[in-house]
Design an enzyme around this catalytic site. Structure first.
Site, short mmCIF file in Angstrom:
data_model
loop_
_atom_site.label_atom_id
_atom_site.label_comp_id
_atom_site.label_asym_id
_atom_site.label_seq_id
_atom_site.Cartn_x
_atom_site.Cartn_y
_atom_site.Cartn_z
N ASP A 67 37.56 41.28 44.27
CA ASP A 67 37.54 40.23 43.25
C ASP A 67 36.85 38.98 43.79
O ASP A 67 36.56 38.89 44.99
CB ASP A 67 38.96 39.92 42.74
N ASN A 135 52.99 38.08 41.15
CA ASN A 135 53.25 38.48 39.76
C ASN A 135 52.88 39.95 39.53
O ASN A 135 52.80 40.39 38.39
CB ASN A 135 52.48 37.58 38.78
N HIS A 137 50.01 41.36 40.35
CA HIS A 137 48.60 41.64 40.09
C HIS A 137 47.97 42.44 41.23
O HIS A 137 48.46 42.45 42.36
CB HIS A 137 47.81 40.36 39.78
N GLU A 142 45.63 40.48 36.10
CA GLU A 142 46.89 39.79 35.88
C GLU A 142 47.75 40.58 34.89
O GLU A 142 47.25 41.50 34.23
CB GLU A 142 46.60 38.38 35.32
C1 F6R Z 1 42.89 39.34 47.03
C2 F6R Z 1 43.54 39.79 45.79
C3 F6R Z 1 44.99 39.69 45.52
C4 F6R Z 1 45.85 39.55 46.75
C5 F6R Z 1 47.29 39.28 46.36
C6 F6R Z 1 48.16 39.04 47.57
O1 F6R Z 1 41.53 39.72 47.04
O2 F6R Z 1 42.87 40.23 44.95
O3 F6R Z 1 45.41 40.81 44.77
O4 F6R Z 1 45.76 40.72 47.51
O5 F6R Z 1 47.36 38.14 45.55
O6 F6R Z 1 47.73 37.88 48.23
P1 F6R Z 1 48.28 37.51 49.65
O7 F6R Z 1 47.92 38.64 50.55
O8 F6R Z 1 47.58 36.26 50.07
O9 F6R Z 1 49.76 37.37 49.51
#
Ligand code: F6R
Length: 240
Positions: A67, A135, A137, A142
């Site tokens: 992403d 959440n 995702h 989302e």
């Molecule tokens: C990152 C992404 C998100 C993260 C998720 C967890 O490229 O797309 O899905 O993997 O938000 O984030 P962290 O690892 O910072 O807790």
């Protein structure tokens, strides 16, 4: 979905690295997806260590960025592409031409199809390594994202903006939109590995393990995937 309980955060990185390395041992030019963020740090450190020790040659791997923020400049150091290049690709000697990444300033209507076409030209995704958000995702899919969604431009959820504010100074500065591979794109990967680390993820992991697949919890698409593994460290693992 298999559940693997790692001994600690370091072990989570080690186990995830083992899967990446096994994939590359079978197919050195495999197409891999990686997230950025806090969760994959141990995995990246482990892969870089293996590379420096001469046990991993990832130079032929092809990488798709999971992403990206929309509306920032291509050379913004906070872009996910810059982050992945710095923290993983350059240390592993994976050259820039082997990264397929959303252009942050890409056209809102065609950037997703450009990435989908690139993935198809590479023969599909062999392994998608993902981090679960607070959440639920995956990428910027989302809650509410359809299970069959493809790469596209999306609005970030308020919780994602709040959570990513640590990288931007304040929530008001976080770009409100992004591009993401879709849940359908990720479900088509031959193997999916979802990582969950740290106490803040415990309640969403608990929900993931209890829930049937539902758009309210994007990570629940992993339940339907024939080769999905959830690796949790003890802080993120619900009792049991
Ligand atoms: C990152 C992404 C998100 C993260 C998720 C967890 O490229 O797309 O899905 O993997 O938000 O984030 P962290 O690892 O910072 O807790």
């Amino acid at each position: 979905m298999d559940i693997v309980r790692a001994d600690d955060a370091d072990d989570l990185g080690r186990r995830a690295a083992r899967i990446v390395m096994a994939t590359l041992a079978r197919a050195p030019d495999a197409t891999l997806v990686f997230p950025v963020g806090a969760t994959p740090r141990g995995l990246f450190a482990r892969l870089i260590g293996e590379h420096r020790a001469g046990r991993l040659d990832a130079s032929r791997a092809r990488v798709v960025l999971l992403d990206e923020y929309a509306g920032i400049t291509r050379d913004d150091r906070r872009s996910f592409a810059a982050w992945l290049r710095r923290d993983l690709l350059q240390p592993l000697d994976i050259t820039a031409d082997r990264l397929l990444a959303f252009a942050p300033n890409g056209d809102r209507d065609i950037e997703g199809s450009r990435i989908e076409a690139g993935i198809a030209a590479w023969g599909g995704i062999d392994l998608a390594v993902l981090g679960i958000g607070l959440n639920g995702h995956l990428g910027f899919n989302e809650p509410g994202s359809p299970a069959d969604s493809r790469a596209r431009r999306v609005a970030l959820a308020p919780e994602t903006i709040a959570s990513n504010a640590r990288y931007w100074g304040r929530a008001e500065d976080v770009p409100p939109h992004g591009f993401t591979l879709g849940l359908g794109t990720l479900s088509a990967a031959r193997r999916v590995v979802v990582l969950a680390s740290g106490p803040a993820k415990r309640s969403i992991v608990q929900r993931l393990l209890a829930d049937v697949p539902s758009p309210d919890l994007p990570a629940s698409v992993a339940h339907r995937h024939p080769a999905a593994t959830l690796i949790v460290d003890p802080d993120a693992a619900p009792p049991g």
